[in-house]
Enzyme design. Structure first.
Site, PDB file in Angstrom:
ATOM      1  N   LYS A 187      19.313  -5.795 -15.914  1.00 12.33           N
ATOM      2  CA  LYS A 187      18.446  -6.168 -14.786  1.00 12.33           C
ATOM      3  C   LYS A 187      17.436  -7.232 -15.204  1.00 12.33           C
ATOM      4  O   LYS A 187      17.157  -8.151 -14.461  1.00 12.33           O
ATOM      5  CB  LYS A 187      17.731  -4.907 -14.248  1.00 12.33           C
ATOM      6  CG  LYS A 187      16.871  -5.162 -13.028  1.00 12.33           C
ATOM      7  CD  LYS A 187      17.713  -5.528 -11.808  1.00 12.33           C
ATOM      8  CE  LYS A 187      16.881  -5.965 -10.629  1.00 12.33           C
ATOM      9  NZ  LYS A 187      17.659  -6.747  -9.664  1.00 12.33           N
ATOM     10  N   HIS A 191      36.788 -33.930  -4.819  1.00 13.57           N
ATOM     11  CA  HIS A 191      36.607 -34.641  -6.094  1.00 13.57           C
ATOM     12  C   HIS A 191      37.182 -33.854  -7.275  1.00 13.57           C
ATOM     13  O   HIS A 191      36.802 -34.083  -8.412  1.00 13.57           O
ATOM     14  CB  HIS A 191      35.121 -34.950  -6.308  1.00 13.57           C
ATOM     15  CG  HIS A 191      34.574 -35.837  -5.242  1.00 13.57           C
ATOM     16  ND1 HIS A 191      34.933 -37.164  -5.115  1.00 13.57           N
ATOM     17  CD2 HIS A 191      33.742 -35.583  -4.200  1.00 13.57           C
ATOM     18  CE1 HIS A 191      34.327 -37.697  -4.070  1.00 13.57           C
ATOM     19  NE2 HIS A 191      33.597 -36.747  -3.488  1.00 13.57           N
ATOM     20  N   ARG A 203       5.506  -0.033  -5.562  1.00 13.83           N
ATOM     21  CA  ARG A 203       5.295  -0.900  -4.405  1.00 13.83           C
ATOM     22  C   ARG A 203       4.294  -2.016  -4.715  1.00 13.83           C
ATOM     23  O   ARG A 203       4.187  -2.973  -3.967  1.00 13.83           O
ATOM     24  CB  ARG A 203       4.767  -0.065  -3.235  1.00 13.83           C
ATOM     25  CG  ARG A 203       5.740   1.018  -2.801  1.00 13.83           C
ATOM     26  CD  ARG A 203       5.032   2.100  -2.031  1.00 13.83           C
ATOM     27  NE  ARG A 203       4.658   1.697  -0.702  1.00 13.83           N
ATOM     28  CZ  ARG A 203       5.375   1.898   0.381  1.00 13.83           C
ATOM     29  NH1 ARG A 203       6.520   2.516   0.287  1.00 13.83           N
ATOM     30  NH2 ARG A 203       4.960   1.522   1.554  1.00 13.83           N
ATOM     31  N   CYS A 226       0.816  -1.214   0.000  1.00 16.08           N
ATOM     32  CA  CYS A 226       0.000   0.000   0.000  1.00 16.08           C
ATOM     33  C   CYS A 226       0.853   1.270   0.000  1.00 16.08           C
ATOM     34  O   CYS A 226       1.974   1.274   0.481  1.00 16.08           O
ATOM     35  CB  CYS A 226      -0.885   0.026   1.234  1.00 16.08           C
ATOM     36  SG  CYS A 226      -1.883  -1.438   1.393  1.00 16.08           S
ATOM     37  N   GLU A 249      29.468 -10.935 -10.178  1.00 17.11           N
ATOM     38  CA  GLU A 249      28.716  -9.921 -10.915  1.00 17.11           C
ATOM     39  C   GLU A 249      29.284  -8.520 -10.733  1.00 17.11           C
ATOM     40  O   GLU A 249      29.320  -7.746 -11.674  1.00 17.11           O
ATOM     41  CB  GLU A 249      27.254  -9.892 -10.428  1.00 17.11           C
ATOM     42  CG  GLU A 249      26.413 -11.022 -10.915  1.00 17.11           C
ATOM     43  CD  GLU A 249      24.948 -10.828 -10.512  1.00 17.11           C
ATOM     44  OE1 GLU A 249      24.650 -10.889  -9.304  1.00 17.11           O
ATOM     45  OE2 GLU A 249      24.116 -10.609 -11.396  1.00 17.11           O
ATOM     46  N   TRP A 255      -2.905  -2.684  -1.605  1.00 18.12           N
ATOM     47  CA  TRP A 255      -2.477  -4.037  -1.955  1.00 18.12           C
ATOM     48  C   TRP A 255      -3.225  -4.958  -1.000  1.00 18.12           C
ATOM     49  O   TRP A 255      -2.954  -4.974   0.194  1.00 18.12           O
ATOM     50  CB  TRP A 255      -0.955  -4.145  -1.772  1.00 18.12           C
ATOM     51  CG  TRP A 255      -0.409  -5.355  -2.428  1.00 18.12           C
ATOM     52  CD1 TRP A 255       0.062  -5.457  -3.699  1.00 18.12           C
ATOM     53  CD2 TRP A 255      -0.298  -6.649  -1.858  1.00 18.12           C
ATOM     54  NE1 TRP A 255       0.455  -6.742  -3.951  1.00 18.12           N
ATOM     55  CE2 TRP A 255       0.254  -7.498  -2.839  1.00 18.12           C
ATOM     56  CE3 TRP A 255      -0.600  -7.194  -0.607  1.00 18.12           C
ATOM     57  CZ2 TRP A 255       0.494  -8.839  -2.620  1.00 18.12           C
ATOM     58  CZ3 TRP A 255      -0.363  -8.533  -0.394  1.00 18.12           C
ATOM     59  CH2 TRP A 255       0.184  -9.335  -1.392  1.00 18.12           C
ATOM     60  N   LYS A 305      27.147 -13.233  -6.566  1.00 22.41           N
ATOM     61  CA  LYS A 305      27.169 -11.801  -6.183  1.00 22.41           C
ATOM     62  C   LYS A 305      28.561 -11.234  -6.420  1.00 22.41           C
ATOM     63  O   LYS A 305      28.726 -10.167  -6.995  1.00 22.41           O
ATOM     64  CB  LYS A 305      26.812 -11.596  -4.703  1.00 22.41           C
ATOM     65  CG  LYS A 305      25.370 -11.689  -4.290  1.00 22.41           C
ATOM     66  CD  LYS A 305      24.455 -10.655  -4.829  1.00 22.41           C
ATOM     67  CE  LYS A 305      23.957 -10.958  -6.210  1.00 22.41           C
ATOM     68  NZ  LYS A 305      22.893 -11.833  -6.438  1.00 22.41           N
ATOM     69  N   ASN A 309      -2.094   2.142   6.040  1.00 19.19           N
ATOM     70  CA  ASN A 309      -1.174   1.053   5.651  1.00 19.19           C
ATOM     71  C   ASN A 309      -0.909   0.217   6.885  1.00 19.19           C
ATOM     72  O   ASN A 309      -0.764   0.774   7.973  1.00 19.19           O
ATOM     73  CB  ASN A 309       0.180   1.597   5.198  1.00 19.19           C
ATOM     74  CG  ASN A 309       0.114   2.204   3.825  1.00 19.19           C
ATOM     75  OD1 ASN A 309      -0.929   2.154   3.178  1.00 19.19           O
ATOM     76  ND2 ASN A 309       1.221   2.780   3.401  1.00 19.19           N
ATOM     77  N   GLY A 310      -0.740  -1.090   6.703  1.00 18.19           N
ATOM     78  CA  GLY A 310      -0.434  -1.959   7.844  1.00 18.19           C
ATOM     79  C   GLY A 310      -1.607  -2.878   8.129  1.00 18.19           C
ATOM     80  O   GLY A 310      -2.470  -3.082   7.271  1.00 18.19           O
ATOM     81  N   GLU A 330      25.052 -18.480  -4.463  1.00 18.08           N
ATOM     82  CA  GLU A 330      24.565 -17.103  -4.550  1.00 18.08           C
ATOM     83  C   GLU A 330      25.666 -16.123  -4.138  1.00 18.08           C
ATOM     84  O   GLU A 330      25.846 -15.064  -4.767  1.00 18.08           O
ATOM     85  CB  GLU A 330      23.305 -16.949  -3.676  1.00 18.08           C
ATOM     86  CG  GLU A 330      22.725 -15.554  -3.569  1.00 18.08           C
ATOM     87  CD  GLU A 330      22.326 -14.925  -4.899  1.00 18.08           C
ATOM     88  OE1 GLU A 330      22.323 -15.597  -5.932  1.00 18.08           O
ATOM     89  OE2 GLU A 330      22.062 -13.710  -4.892  1.00 18.08           O
TER      90      GLU A 330
HETATM   91  O1  M6R Z   1      14.090 -11.566 -12.973  1.00 20.34           O
HETATM   92  P1  M6R Z   1      14.626 -12.946 -12.737  1.00 20.34           P
HETATM   93  O2  M6R Z   1      14.626 -13.340 -11.304  1.00 20.34           O
HETATM   94  O3  M6R Z   1      13.956 -13.981 -13.601  1.00 20.34           O
HETATM   95  O4  M6R Z   1      16.144 -12.875 -13.205  1.00 20.34           O
HETATM   96  C1  M6R Z   1      16.949 -14.013 -13.243  1.00 20.34           C
HETATM   97  C2  M6R Z   1      18.414 -13.628 -13.336  1.00 20.34           C
HETATM   98  O5  M6R Z   1      18.657 -12.929 -14.516  1.00 20.34           O
HETATM   99  C3  M6R Z   1      18.850 -12.779 -12.150  1.00 20.34           C
HETATM  100  O6  M6R Z   1      18.593 -13.415 -10.944  1.00 20.34           O
HETATM  101  C4  M6R Z   1      20.360 -12.472 -12.234  1.00 20.34           C
HETATM  102  O7  M6R Z   1      21.084 -13.641 -12.037  1.00 20.34           O
HETATM  103  C5  M6R Z   1      20.751 -11.396 -11.231  1.00 20.34           C
HETATM  104  N1  M6R Z   1      21.589 -10.435 -11.850  1.00 20.34           N
HETATM  105  C6  M6R Z   1      21.460 -11.920 -10.047  1.00 20.34           C
HETATM  106  O8  M6R Z   1      21.970 -10.950  -9.210  1.00 20.34           O
END
Ligand code: M6R
Length: 604
Positions: free
Chosen positions: A599, A503, A27, A2, A487, A75, A484, A99-100, A480
């Site tokens: 993105k 291995h 949001r 919201c 990237e 929402w 990170k 909101n809330g 992950e």
């Molecule tokens: O929008 P999505 O979650 O489908 O995107 C998938 C990947 O492209 C996304 O997670 C990508 O690996 C990010 N840059 C990770 O930080």
């Protein structure tokens, strides 16, 4: 989630309110409304769906001269997204936006109904306006009635309320949900649930704190704290630059998004946790009828969330679960059987490979579900059912809060299915829910830890690579962590199950090979420790992340002692995010827009 706006002044009020609501669209919402009070008369407009529908409804309305107005994007939590449930909610001579969640709304509603009050909506919010009018009958001023109302509300709220007898005034309160009061050089007062709604309209703001309440009128603002003591108005300047203001003082969107994980996770859990069950308003339990297998499919960070979920689904829900990288799934001619629920996970809901996989599953006649952060995205529109992660807009290309909220939703889903299939005892379910409730406070960034990571980062700028290692759910977390770092630092990093090192990968071990070891106390600690010792014996530089001392570590990041491994998972997640970010900062890289990445990957 919201959004709230409010305005006191003489400009065209409709445009100001809708413009503010537009800034809060990110949001997520499913209905919207505004109420304007001018010369003791109210005008009200509400619409389901996007703001364009509200604009159409209010098309013929124009205001001139002084007015006060409140607006809201809703929402849905209590009651479906209908016009009646949309805010502002109406009493006899008052309107409210909120909101809330008002946790004791049922008791209040029962009391008010017994006094003859009639309710129009299914929302918790509507009790606020009726309770206010109930107290108004016996109070000397509307503000007294407002204060008495607040005393009876339990739960989280940000509230704006207007009453016809005080037609230059907005009553406001904040307790647990955000609310900002702003003003400008023209003497206008505005409210917003995020400063995004106020940028360009106000030059100074007060970020209200929990317990703050008061009233604002054309010529005065009165502010009180939770002890009912009048407090000074400490305005701070509001940046006029939208982009830097949206970073709210953080250096990067990624940093802001790491810091706001606590708040967004509270949003993710909101209304979904009961004492012994998980509740998803969006899910019909018939989705699971005839299902004996789950297939999770995603890319990148979302794939890591899926892999984490596969451990939780098999452990809690005792249902066969497999995980697919979408770009592989599409072309490997998979065998799909109708007893499989096909679940795609995507922050954006637009990733081409995941979207195409979803289409394939639908074509094969499978039931489909999407876990997504963006309402109305292609995947949400296509899947049979969807659960929104409620992370808010994520701007950093390196995903952080989206991952945290995906894991939280998937964890809740594992419990939802466990409840359907009776695979956990009520006390196990209650324990899981208790642990889930603790997660928002666990991911709050400890600034001392952040400073330690900033200092430590200077030791990890060279070398020929990183191994991130862990077992069980800490293996996808290691993947992950490595992603990170890759990237945004452009350093070579790999995630591995720690038992797999011997291995082959251990051949790389030497002092210039950095091992980031995830050593949770409550999940296979001794097994993982032995694997890290094997790397240490081969002279790899070890950075351990653990609540327990580890004498073979070159660097040690101490996490807190917790009761459960999932609490450790979320705390270590924050450590990995911050460490990657600080390494990238030292290397002088563009943290929010790293090279070569987009993105939303809408091509295959
Ligand atoms: O929008 P999505 O979650 O489908 O995107 C998938 C990947 O492209 C996304 O997670 C990508 O690996 C990010 N840059 C990770 O930080």
């Amino acid at each position: 989630m919201c959004g709230i706006v409010g305005y006191i002044g003489s400009k065209p009020v409709k445009e100001i309110l809708i413009d503010g609501l537009r800034e809060l669209e990110y949001r997520g919402y499913d209905s919207a409304g505004i109420a304007v009070l001018q010369n003791h008369q109210f005008s009200l407009f509400k619409a389901v769906g996007k703001l364009i529908n509200l604009e159409e409804k209010a098309q013929s309305y124009e205001s001139t001269g002084f007015s006060v107005g409140i607006g809201h994007t809703r929402w849905a939590t209590h009651g479906k997204p209908t016009e009646l449930n949309a805010h502002p909610h109406v009493g006899q001579n008052s309107y409210v936006v909120h909101n809330g969640i008002i946790e004791n709304y049922q008791e209040l509603k029962a009391m008010l109904t017994s006094k003859g009050v009639q309710f129009l909506s299914q929302t918790d919010t509507e009790v606020i306006v009726h309770l206010f009018e109930y107290h108004l009958k016996t109070s000397p001023t509307p503000f007294d009635a407002f204060t008495k109302t607040l005393e009876e509300l339990e739960g989280a709220y940000a509230i704006l309320l207007v009453n016809a007898s005080a037609d230059n005034t907005i009553f406001f309160a904040k307790h647990g949900s955000p609310m900002i009061l702003g003003r400008n050089r023209e003497g206008e007062t505005l409210f917003g649930s995020s400063d995004a709604a106020l940028i360009g309209k106000c030059n100074e703001v007060i970020y209200l704190e929990d317990g703050h309440y008061g009233f604002a009128s054309s010529d005065t603002v009165a502010l009180f704290d939770s002890k009912n003591v009048s407090i000074a108005l400490n305005f701070t300047p509001l940046s006029e630059n939208k982009l830097s203001a949206q970073k709210e003082g953080f250096r990067f969107f990624m940093e802001k998004e790491i810091y706001e994980q606590s708040t967004v996770l509270s949003d993710t859990l909101m209304g979904r946790l009961h004492d012994e069950t998980v509740y998803f308003e969006e899910l019909d339990s018939s989705l699971f009828t005839g299902i004996s297998e789950i297939k999770l499919c995603a890319c990148g960070t979302s794939y890591h969330a899926a892999l984490t979920a596969s451990y939780l689904f098999e452990r809690h829900s005792r249902i066969k679960t497999s995980v697919e990288i979408a770009s592989e799934f599409r072309y490997r001619e998979p065998l799909l059987t109708p007893d499989t629920l096909f679940v795609v996970i995507s922050q954006s809901g637009e990733t081409a490979d995941t979207l195409e996989s979803l289409k394939m599953a639908k074509k094969a006649g499978l039931k489909t579900l999407v876990i997504c952060n963006v309402d109305n995205s292609s995947m949400v529109r296509l899947a049979d059912a969807s659960i929104l992660t409620r992370a808010g807009i994520e701007k950093g290309v390196a995903s952080t809060k989206a991952f945290a909220t995906q894991v939280a939703v998937l964890w809740m889903l594992s419990l939802f299915i466990a409840h359907e299939r009776s695979t956990l005892t009520p006390s196990d379910l209650a324990h899981q829910i208790k642990i889930l409730r603790s997660i928002p406070s666990i991911v709050k960034v400890d600034v001392t830890l952040h400073e330690q990571l900033r200092r430590l980062s200077k030791r990890y700028l060279h070398g020929h690579g990183f191994f991130f290692i862990g077992r069980d759910v800490f293996f996808p977390l290691a993947l992950e962590g490595a992603l990170k770092l890759k990237e945004i630092s452009y350093l070579h990093a790999e995630g591995y199950p720690s038992g797999e090192m011997k291995h082959g990968p251990i051949a790389l071990a030497d002092p210039e090979l950095f091992t980031i070891a995830l050593l949770p106390q409550h999940k296979l600690y001794d097994k993982t420790k032995s694997n890290v010792e094997e790397l240490s014996a081969r002279d790899s530089t070890i950075c351990s992340i653990s609540p327990l001392d580890f004498d073979k570590a070159d660097d040690h990041i101490r996490t807190h002692m917790h009761d459960d491994y999932m609490q450790e998972f979320f705390e270590m997640m924050v450590v990995l995010q911050l460490l990657s970010m600080e390494i990238a900062v030292r290397l002088g890289n563009d943290v929010d827009m790293p090279r070569n990445l987009a993105k939303s990957v809408t091509v295959e």
